[in-house]
Design an enzyme around this catalytic site. Structure first.
Site, PDB file in Angstrom:
ATOM      1  N   HIS A 109       0.847  -1.198   0.000  1.00  0.00           N
ATOM      2  CA  HIS A 109       0.000   0.000   0.000  1.00  0.00           C
ATOM      3  C   HIS A 109       0.886   1.253   0.000  1.00  0.00           C
ATOM      4  O   HIS A 109       1.951   1.267   0.633  1.00  0.00           O
ATOM      5  CB  HIS A 109      -0.904  -0.016   1.231  1.00  0.00           C
ATOM      6  CG  HIS A 109      -1.983   1.022   1.158  1.00  0.00           C
ATOM      7  ND1 HIS A 109      -1.744   2.346   1.426  1.00  0.00           N
ATOM      8  CD2 HIS A 109      -3.286   0.935   0.803  1.00  0.00           C
ATOM      9  CE1 HIS A 109      -2.869   3.028   1.246  1.00  0.00           C
ATOM     10  NE2 HIS A 109      -3.821   2.192   0.867  1.00  0.00           N
ATOM     11  N   GLU A 158      -3.727   2.430  -7.287  1.00  0.00           N
ATOM     12  CA  GLU A 158      -4.113   3.456  -6.324  1.00  0.00           C
ATOM     13  C   GLU A 158      -3.208   4.680  -6.457  1.00  0.00           C
ATOM     14  O   GLU A 158      -2.105   4.700  -5.869  1.00  0.00           O
ATOM     15  CB  GLU A 158      -3.996   2.916  -4.901  1.00  0.00           C
ATOM     16  CG  GLU A 158      -4.926   1.770  -4.596  1.00  0.00           C
ATOM     17  CD  GLU A 158      -5.266   1.715  -3.115  1.00  0.00           C
ATOM     18  OE1 GLU A 158      -6.449   1.755  -2.794  1.00  0.00           O
ATOM     19  OE2 GLU A 158      -4.343   1.665  -2.294  1.00  0.00           O
TER      20      GLU A 158
END
Ligand code: PGA
Length: 235
Positions: A109, A158
């Site tokens: 992430h 993302e």
């Protein structure tokens, strides 16, 4: 189990939010909201912090009989995993330990690449550990140029400018990037989008041909909003 091609994947990332009582209330509301609904074409994964994995796994086994009868199975995931196996690694949670509670794990992430300075080398080790333990992997990348280790199950595109800002990428650009990721990494079959996904924009993302689902953070903290994301269908 292989993911079916028409299946949409909705992965809620709770980040560093919630304590036990809140998780319990969340789960109850979410479970009640799913009763009588058809989400058999969806894979739904909830990724709470490590401290809640035991509880969430327990709730997911005890409180879901009604959903089970409807053919709904919620999955629990972790937000991270140790790059090492069992051993003298204070503070780390290894992949084998995770298998007691989860089926999925998020790796790479942008908040970990950024604030925690995780490098590609570390992330490859995490993927190896997770894969050896049989976990399904969601691997996050900020654009189509980031290298993706073989063996990941789902890639999450993302863009950091879209994360937690209320400023999502356009569905068209996200679709383009998702297409490039699949083109350049032939082993990648599923690409999902994350970054300010909410009930008002989810359909525009999952309607795109190259986008196989979404990874909401903020919107997953509210059971009503997460329910809307899970129940949304492509046009
Ligand atoms: P957000 O977070 O939905 O709050 O933008 C997404 C993510 O970080 O995965």
């Amino acid at each position: 189990m292989a993911l079916m091609s028409a299946e949409k994947i909705i992965i809620g990332n709770w980040k560093s939010y919630k304590k036990g009582g809140e998780a319990l209330e969340w789960f109850r509301a979410f479970e009640e909201g799913l009763r009588g609904k058809d989400i058999t074409s969806k894979t739904v994964v909830i990724c709470p912090p490590f401290t809640l994995l035991h509880l969430m796994n327990d709730l997911n086994r005890r409180w879901t009989y009604e959903l089970y009868k409807q053919g709904i199975q919620i999955k629990i995931g972790a937000q991270d995993v140790s790059p090492f196996g069992e051993g003298k690694y204070t503070g780390e949670v290894n992949a084998e330990q995770l298998t007691e509670f989860v089926d999925w794990v998020i790796i790479g992430h942008s908040e970990r690449r950024g604030a925690l300075k995780e490098t590609d080398d570390i992330l490859i080790k995490k993927v190896e550990q997770a894969k050896a333990a049989g976990l399904k992997i969601v691997y996050c990348v900020e654009n189509e140029n980031v290298s993706i280790p073989e063996g990941v199950d789902v890639v999450a595109y993302e863009p950091p400018t879209a994360i937690g800002t209320g400023k999502p990428d356009t569905p068209e650009n996200a679709n383009l990037v998702a297409g490039l990721i699949k083109e350049r990494n032939l082993y990648v079959q599923k690409v999902i989008y994350g970054g300010s996904v909410d009930p008002s924009n989810v359909v525009s993302f999952i309607s795109q041909p190259n986008i196989d689902g979404v990874l909401p953070g903020g919107a997953s903290l509210d059971p009503e909003k997460f329910l809307q994301l899970v129940l949304a269908n492509p046009q």
